[in-house]
Design a protein around this motif. Structure first.
Motif, PDB file in Angstrom:
ATOM      1  N   ASP B 686     -17.895 -21.294 -12.142  1.00 14.19           N
ATOM      2  CA  ASP B 686     -18.252 -21.338 -13.559  1.00 14.19           C
ATOM      3  C   ASP B 686     -17.155 -20.658 -14.386  1.00 14.19           C
ATOM      4  N   VAL B 687     -16.669 -19.525 -13.869  1.00 11.18           N
ATOM      5  CA  VAL B 687     -15.453 -18.925 -14.413  1.00 11.18           C
ATOM      6  C   VAL B 687     -14.589 -18.550 -13.216  1.00 11.18           C
ATOM      7  N   GLY B 688     -13.350 -18.983 -13.206  1.00 12.58           N
ATOM      8  CA  GLY B 688     -12.463 -18.655 -12.094  1.00 12.58           C
ATOM      9  C   GLY B 688     -11.132 -18.151 -12.621  1.00 12.58           C
ATOM     10  N   VAL B 689     -10.686 -17.019 -12.085  1.00 17.57           N
ATOM     11  CA  VAL B 689      -9.418 -16.442 -12.547  1.00 17.57           C
ATOM     12  C   VAL B 689      -8.392 -16.577 -11.436  1.00 17.57           C
ATOM     13  N   ILE B 690      -7.213 -17.091 -11.772  1.00 14.88           N
ATOM     14  CA  ILE B 690      -6.105 -17.121 -10.833  1.00 14.88           C
ATOM     15  C   ILE B 690      -5.052 -16.150 -11.354  1.00 14.88           C
ATOM     16  N   CYS B 691      -4.697 -15.161 -10.511  1.00 19.84           N
ATOM     17  CA  CYS B 691      -3.663 -14.217 -10.922  1.00 19.84           C
ATOM     18  C   CYS B 691      -2.293 -14.850 -10.686  1.00 19.84           C
ATOM     19  N   VAL B 692      -1.408 -14.670 -11.653  1.00 18.22           N
ATOM     20  CA  VAL B 692      -0.029 -15.121 -11.503  1.00 18.22           C
ATOM     21  C   VAL B 692       0.871 -13.975 -11.961  1.00 18.22           C
ATOM     22  N   ASP B 693       2.201 -14.092 -11.716  1.00 19.79           N
ATOM     23  CA  ASP B 693       3.120 -13.015 -12.083  1.00 19.79           C
ATOM     24  C   ASP B 693       2.967 -12.595 -13.536  1.00 19.79           C
ATOM     25  N   SER B 694       2.816 -13.610 -14.422  1.00 19.92           N
ATOM     26  CA  SER B 694       2.794 -13.311 -15.853  1.00 19.92           C
ATOM     27  C   SER B 694       1.415 -12.864 -16.327  1.00 19.92           C
ATOM     28  N   GLY B 695       0.399 -12.855 -15.441  1.00 15.86           N
ATOM     29  CA  GLY B 695      -0.915 -12.416 -15.895  1.00 15.86           C
ATOM     30  C   GLY B 695      -2.048 -13.164 -15.221  1.00 15.86           C
ATOM     31  N   TYR B 696      -2.938 -13.736 -16.057  1.00 14.14           N
ATOM     32  CA  TYR B 696      -4.181 -14.295 -15.532  1.00 14.14           C
ATOM     33  C   TYR B 696      -4.453 -15.665 -16.145  1.00 14.14           C
ATOM     34  N   GLN B 697      -4.757 -16.630 -15.289  1.00 13.08           N
ATOM     35  CA  GLN B 697      -5.151 -17.947 -15.788  1.00 13.08           C
ATOM     36  C   GLN B 697      -6.670 -18.020 -15.711  1.00 13.08           C
ATOM     37  N   ILE B 698      -7.303 -18.193 -16.876  1.00 10.55           N
ATOM     38  CA  ILE B 698      -8.775 -18.222 -16.884  1.00 10.55           C
ATOM     39  C   ILE B 698      -9.239 -19.669 -16.919  1.00 10.55           C
ATOM     40  N   GLY B 699      -9.931 -20.083 -15.875  1.00 11.70           N
ATOM     41  CA  GLY B 699     -10.498 -21.426 -15.852  1.00 11.70           C
ATOM     42  C   GLY B 699     -12.003 -21.335 -16.007  1.00 11.70           C
ATOM     43  N   VAL B 700     -12.591 -22.341 -16.660  1.00 10.95           N
ATOM     44  CA  VAL B 700     -14.048 -22.348 -16.812  1.00 10.95           C
ATOM     45  C   VAL B 700     -14.604 -23.726 -16.486  1.00 10.95           C
ATOM     46  N   ALA B 701     -15.915 -23.788 -16.352  1.00  8.56           N
ATOM     47  CA  ALA B 701     -16.618 -25.061 -16.218  1.00  8.56           C
ATOM     48  C   ALA B 701     -16.275 -25.817 -14.941  1.00  8.56           C
ATOM     49  N   GLY B 702     -16.062 -25.098 -13.859  1.00  7.72           N
ATOM     50  CA  GLY B 702     -15.913 -25.763 -12.571  1.00  7.72           C
ATOM     51  C   GLY B 702     -17.280 -25.939 -11.926  1.00  7.72           C
ATOM     52  N   TYR B 740     -31.347 -24.665 -21.114  1.00  4.83           N
ATOM     53  CA  TYR B 740     -31.803 -24.035 -19.882  1.00  4.83           C
ATOM     54  C   TYR B 740     -31.580 -24.987 -18.711  1.00  4.83           C
ATOM     55  N   LEU B 741     -31.027 -24.470 -17.632  1.00  7.25           N
ATOM     56  CA  LEU B 741     -30.704 -25.223 -16.415  1.00  7.25           C
ATOM     57  C   LEU B 741     -29.493 -26.145 -16.541  1.00  7.25           C
ATOM     58  N   ASP B 742     -28.703 -25.988 -17.594  1.00  8.17           N
ATOM     59  CA  ASP B 742     -27.378 -26.612 -17.620  1.00  8.17           C
ATOM     60  C   ASP B 742     -26.387 -25.580 -17.092  1.00  8.17           C
ATOM     61  N   ARG B 743     -25.684 -25.885 -16.005  1.00 12.44           N
ATOM     62  CA  ARG B 743     -24.581 -25.013 -15.590  1.00 12.44           C
ATOM     63  C   ARG B 743     -23.492 -25.114 -16.661  1.00 12.44           C
ATOM     64  N   PRO B 744     -22.561 -24.125 -16.701  1.00 15.32           N
ATOM     65  CA  PRO B 744     -21.531 -24.172 -17.740  1.00 15.32           C
ATOM     66  C   PRO B 744     -20.771 -25.507 -17.787  1.00 15.32           C
ATOM     67  N   TYR B 745     -20.532 -26.139 -16.641  1.00 18.07           N
ATOM     68  CA  TYR B 745     -19.744 -27.385 -16.706  1.00 18.07           C
ATOM     69  C   TYR B 745     -20.480 -28.475 -17.460  1.00 18.07           C
ATOM     70  N   LYS B 746     -21.818 -28.482 -17.372  1.00 17.99           N
ATOM     71  CA  LYS B 746     -22.576 -29.496 -18.108  1.00 17.99           C
ATOM     72  C   LYS B 746     -22.565 -29.189 -19.596  1.00 17.99           C
ATOM     73  N   TRP B 747     -22.707 -27.911 -19.889  1.00 15.89           N
ATOM     74  CA  TRP B 747     -22.739 -27.502 -21.294  1.00 15.89           C
ATOM     75  C   TRP B 747     -21.379 -27.757 -21.956  1.00 15.89           C
ATOM     76  N   VAL B 748     -20.296 -27.378 -21.281  1.00 13.75           N
ATOM     77  CA  VAL B 748     -18.969 -27.566 -21.871  1.00 13.75           C
ATOM     78  C   VAL B 748     -18.695 -29.056 -22.085  1.00 13.75           C
ATOM     79  N   ALA B 749     -19.197 -29.906 -21.180  1.00 10.57           N
ATOM     80  CA  ALA B 749     -19.002 -31.344 -21.375  1.00 10.57           C
ATOM     81  C   ALA B 749     -19.684 -31.805 -22.654  1.00 10.57           C
ATOM     82  N   LYS B 750     -20.760 -31.125 -23.052  1.00 10.92           N
ATOM     83  CA  LYS B 750     -21.452 -31.537 -24.269  1.00 10.92           C
ATOM     84  C   LYS B 750     -20.775 -31.000 -25.532  1.00 10.92           C
ATOM     85  N   VAL B 751     -20.422 -29.711 -25.526  1.00 10.75           N
ATOM     86  CA  VAL B 751     -19.865 -29.152 -26.767  1.00 10.75           C
ATOM     87  C   VAL B 751     -18.359 -29.370 -26.863  1.00 10.75           C
TER      88      VAL B 751
END
Ligand code: SRM
Ligand SMILES: Cc1cc2nc3c(=O)[nH]c(=O)nc-3n(C[C@H](O)[C@H](O)[C@H](O)COP(=O)(O)OP(=O)(O)OC[C@H]3O[C@@H](n4cnc5c(N)ncnc54)[C@H](O)[C@@H]3O)c2cc1C
Ligand code: SF4
Ligand code: FES
Lengths: 113, 809
Positions: B686-702, B740-751
């Motif tokens: 739902d939120v995934g962070v990948i660390c890289v040399d320059s900092g942090y890549q924030i991914g959402v809605a997986g 209620y009961l929408d995971r973030p990926y479903k919600w982000v697809a809507k908004v």
């Protein structure tokens, strides 16, 4: 002649409104429900579907939804609602002086599991 | 095989291909060109996509698999620039494509008023997904929109943008809204309704210029009024897209002329949709286009069919705005009106009658009987017998009962139910008889209510009338207790400041005394998320897992899973878990997919005790049962790994410590990986962070459960604090808005991700406000429920009484 037709199973206040508690008997458990309007009902605590513990369900109106697969059971009749078919045993229950009384039959008639 | 080339993957041509493949899958080898970079979708549902009530995926009518099954060569994103009829080829940037038969289905283009400033960035039309995306991007939290045009399209855009939180003004040139479909009285009621929703409506408003430095800033009217605007939506009309046909020398009127077989002046070229002119008529609604599609498919297969004009009706697709018009309702010699008004309830009905026949009808506020009246108009029924009670509807004719279902039951078999698809009552009842017992299967078999959806209620009533008790509505509201959708209820809870479940049931007209197992958990969540300080969480409205803070098993026992922050543990915790497993005879001890340990098969009455033991060793509930924060998976990161770029384990622990205990619309899982090798599988969370040399890549809605989907990039940030801030702000935005009961990926697809970015990434004040509101909520809800229940609620876990011993005597 039996002197007590009704058995005291516990305090009314021990069950929250729209809630339930279970009562153990030698042949299995029964569930005692209290509705939003403070009525009490006693049913076998085993859903007609796959014996789900009805006392753990959500109580709405005079019905309870089984926690395992959402069958809806009438607290008044013990019948499964809607398209589902099946029934659980119900036992007369009432409240007197803040205590819950259930007709003694529940101790004997309880179907063996 | 004969080669068929189709220009335009629109509503008309898509339906035509469907009919053709159904009748004869082998007739043609089809190449489909579309200027839009995508295939066929239900264009008329762009309004709910704009408002966030539906996602684009939900309105796709033909997916990749459909094209593949029918061996259609898809050339999406490729515009046809010319047709050479002598050589029978169409021409695009990529070259020429030969045809034996050609179908032109290029639709229309929106008309843009050529006033000064019409080409500024920020001026958009409302025709395709690009326009919707542009509007959504512009719809900042307190943005202002001006919609030019108070017709169907403009009003749908206005209502949708209002739902997105914008301040909206509608400018309409004429004296009243939708003047082509409504009379003045109905137009007035509509205006009042829209104003009630917070939309400003200016009629008689003529746009003089759009102004701004580099992008739209304001709209100036002829009378000097100035209206500030961040976007301007032009919805003033459409023009058939006919340039191709004209250049190719086809016979033209106002559009490409076709005969009743949909053939143009060239026998090998057909045309369908809004780009055609038939018998002097142009088209702007899908119902006749679907008839054209049917005829064109027949013509292509060498069969006979004839296209005929038919009566059309109009409904407005704005939730809660009931409006219907059909036929001709202009005043005229010899015409009489029957009018019914109930201003208190906002109801207005008008019938226009000539020679005992209904010519036109306008209804506002109560459209339940509109199909019956539409039938009278189409069939030119003689109404002299029922004239006195005509305005009260079919329930009053022939002494039938006044019952909401009676109107539907009274409809004759050939009454049209679905205007878009021309489906009549008997077609639907036959399909129900043949086994289509819910909306989904009825849509699949008859297409009824599958286009604009306004007749969904009627189709459901037909299901109910035909099936009786067996029918349960699945689509409309949250559940049988209300017709309102989750989104509507969320909005009303905020707008009317409803702060208890009783208030929700009363004010929003619940049909049951105290809800059911479907709506109660949802409403309980909405209330605690919106009013953390005022609302008292209700355990009785929670599913058993959340009521007893453990996962119920199929035999009625429970599982116990303590938190292991970021997947890190130590010998003391492991010993305490082992001791607990021994002491309570736990049958199964399992390492979960979430980097922690599960004790399965614990009896209800033991729960408070095993929790107390685990608490004593410093452990708290892992919320493995909750619609709330679950786990934050981590990898070893810089602590040990030779590739680690940042302290992924440390960040994971910080995130878990910040977020634990919060309730969310569905469960929320995070992960932090120390480098792009991604050992913590952060790209499907739902939120995934990948660390890289320059900092942090924030991914959402997986997602990696029932659907699998890679995260989308929210932002790249240099510091750990920003990574934490963005995560919290995202989670809070999700808590405040999702169904209620929408995971973030479903919600982000809507908004839309852009909508999220605007609020979480770009608008720093809004980000700070989200974080602050999350902190307020955590001040109430970040507590260990195990400790609380072990101390105060052990009773709830034990039987009320136990008669096993007594009876044994
Ligand atoms: C215990 C565990 C399996 C295991 O032994 O590893 C598990 C067990 C259950 N999962 Fe899960 N899931 C577990 C990891 C996962 C994962 C993997 C992960 O988290 O890394 C997934 C895929 C990722 C995801 O969440 O989408 C996963 C996707 C699901 C889903 C599908 C969710 C979805 O949105 O598609 C459900 C059903 C639901 O939540 O509605 C589900 C539901 C369940 C339930 C709660 C079913 C239920 O309602 O009773 C299971 C409870 C078992 C029990 O009786 O205690 N479980 N479940 C894992 C607990 C992880 C933890 O430490 O908290
Ligand atoms: C927001 C919205 C709401 C609506 N609501 C309703 C409603 O409730 N009820 C109703 O009946 N109607 C409604 N309509 C109208 C309805 O959508 C149209 O009547 C219908 O889509 C027209 O179908 P079509 O096939 O003629 O054209 P389209 O669906 O517009 O398809 C034409 C396609 O051709 C492509 N194209 C154009 N030129 C070329 C070229 N040179 N090369 C390749 N491709 C090309 C275009 O990109 C487009 O994708 C609505 C329309 C909109 C925009
Ligand atoms: S996959 Fe998850 S939900 Fe399915 S059986 Fe396994 S634990 Fe249960
Ligand atoms: S056991 Fe009750 S619904 Fe399945």
């Amino acid at each position: 002649m039996m002197t007590t037709d009704w058995i005291d199973v516990g305090a009314f206040d021990a069950i929250p409104a729209r809630g339930a508690r279970m009562v153990r008997t030698p042949q299995g458990c029964i569930a005692v429900f209290r509705t939003a309007t403070d009525e009490v009902f006693a049913l076998d605590n085993a859903c007609p579907h796959k014996k789900g513990p009805l006392a753990d369900g959500i109580v709405h109106g005079n019905k309870v939804t089984c926690p395992l697969h959402n069958w809806v059971i009438s607290l008044e009749t013990g019948l499964a609602q809607g398209a589902d078919e099946g029934a659980v045993e119900t036992y007369p229950a009432r409240v007197e002086n803040g205590r819950i009384l259930i007709e003694a039959a529940f101790l004997k008639r309880q179907a063996a599991e | 095989m004969q080669k068929l080339v189709v220009i335009g993957a629109g509503m008309a041509s898509g339906r035509m291909l469907e009919h053709m493949f159904e009748a004869d899958p082998q007739a043609y080898e089809v190449t489909l060109f579309n200027a839009e970079p995508r295939g066929n979708y239900n264009r008329i549902m762009l309004s709910p996509v704009l408002s966030g009530e539906k996602s684009y995926e939900e309105i796709v009518t033909h997916d990749d698999a459909w094209y593949a099954d029918n061996a259609v060569t898809c050339r999406f994103g490729e515009r046809i620039t010319g047709i050479d009829r002598d050589r029978k080829v169409v021409i695009s940037e990529k070259g020429e494509t030969p045809y034996d038969k050609l179908v032109i289905g290029t639709g229309s283009a929106p008309f843009i008023i050529p006033c000064p400033g019409h080409d500024l960035p920020g001026v958009v039309a409302f025709r395709d997904l690009e326009d919707v995306d542009a509007m959504k991007t512009a719809a900042g939290s307190d943005g202002r929109a001006v919609v030019i045009g108070g017709g169907l399209l403009g009003l749908e855009a206005a209502a949708a943008l209002r739902l997105q939180g914008m301040e909206v003004t509608v400018l309409h040139l004429m004296g009243h809204l939708m003047e082509r479909q409504l009379d003045e009285a109905a137009g007035y009621l509509l205006k009042k309704d829209l104003e009630g929703r917070g939309i400003t409506v200016l009629t008689g408003a003529s746009t003089k210029a759009i102004m701004g430095e580099g992008r739209v800033e304001k709209v100036v009217l002829e009378d000097g009024t100035v209206i500030p605007a961040d976007i301007v939506v032009m919805a003033v009309g459409i023009r058939p897209s006919v340039a191709l046909g004209q250049a190719a020398g086809l016979e033209m009127g106002r559009a490409i002329k076709v005969d009743a077989q949909m053939v143009t002046s060239d026998p090998d070229v057909l045309a369908v949709g809004e780009c055609v002119e038939f018998d002097g008529n142009l088209f702007g609604l899908v119902a006749p286009l679907y008839d054209q599609a049917r005829v064109a498919a027949k013509t292509l297969l060498g069969e006979d069919d004839v296209f005929r004009m038919r009566e059309l009706s109009t409904k407005l697709k704005v939730t809660g705005c009931d409006l219907f018009s059909a036929g001709d309702f202009a005043d005229g010699e010899g015409r009489e009106d029957i009018v019914f008004r109930d201003p208190g309830r906002g109801i207005y009905k008008r019938l226009v009658i000539e020679d005992d026949v209904v010519l036109g009808a306008v209804f506002y506020g109560d459209t339940a009987d509109s199909n019956w009246y539409f039938g009278l108009i189409k069939d030119k029924t003689d109404i002299s017998e029922m004239r006195d009670t005509l305005i009260f509807g079919p329930a009053y004719q022939g002494g039938a009962q006044v019952d909401p279902m009676a109107a539907v039951a009274a409809l004759p078999p050939d009454a049209e139910i679905c205007g878009c698809n021309g489906v009549c009552k008997s077609t639907i009842t036959e399909a129900i008889g043949a086994g289509a017992t819910d909306l989904g299967s009825l849509r699949a078999t008859t297409k009824a209510s599958a286009s604009c959806g306004t007749c969904t209620g009627l189709v459901e009533q037909l299901l109910a009338v035909t099936l009786g008790e067996d029918f349960r509505s699945k689509e409309a509201g949250i559940c049988g207790c209300t017709d309102l959708t989750h989104e509507e209820v969320r909005r009303l809870i905020k707008a009317r400041e409803l702060k208890s479940q009783t208030a929700v049931w009363q004010e929003l007209g619940w049909k049951t005394v105290d809800g059911c197992h479907v709506c109660r958990p949802a409403i309980n969540f909405y209330l605690l998320a919106d009013w953390p300080l005022e609302y008292q969480d209700d355990l009785q409205s929670r599913f058993i897992n959340e009521r007893k803070h453990a996962n119920i098993q199929k035999d009625g026992t429970f599982s116990v899973m303590p938190r292991m922050w970021g997947g890190i543990t130590n010998p003391a915790e492991l010993r305490a878990i082992a001791d607990a497993a021994d002491k309570y005879n736990v049958p199964t001890v399992k390492v979960t997919g979430g980097q922690r340990i599960d004790l399965l098969g614990v009896k209800s009455e033991d729960l408070p005790h095993i929790w107390a033991d685990l608490n004593a060793a410093g452990m708290v509930s892992g919320h493995a049962y909750s619609k709330g924060l679950r786990t934050v998976k981590t990898c070893v990161g810089t602590d040990h790994c030779r590739f680690g770029t940042q302290d992924s384990t440390g960040l994971g622990i910080k995130l878990e410590k910040a977020l634990w205990g919060s309730w969310t619309p569905h469960k929320v899982k995070l992960a932090v990986s120390g480098c792009p090798r991604n050992c913590a599988e952060a790209t499907c969370k739902d939120v995934g962070v990948i660390c890289v040399d320059s900092g942090y890549q924030i991914g959402v809605a997986g997602a990696a459960g029932m659907d699998v989907k890679e995260t989308e990039r929210l932002a790249d940030v240099p510091t750990e604090q920003e990574a934490i801030d963005l995560t919290i702000a995202f989670v809070q935005l999700y808590r405040e808005n999702a169904k209620y009961l929408d995971r973030p990926y479903k919600w982000v697809a809507k908004v839309g991700l852009d909508w999220v970015k605007e609020r979480v990434v770009h608008d720093l004040d809004n980000r700070a406000a989200l974080i602050e509101r999350f902190a307020i909520s955590q001040s109430v809800y970040q507590k260990d429920p195990w400790a609380e229940h072990a101390a105060t609620k052990t009773d709830a876990y034990t039987p009320l009484s136990d008669f096993r011993l007594e009876a044994a005597e």
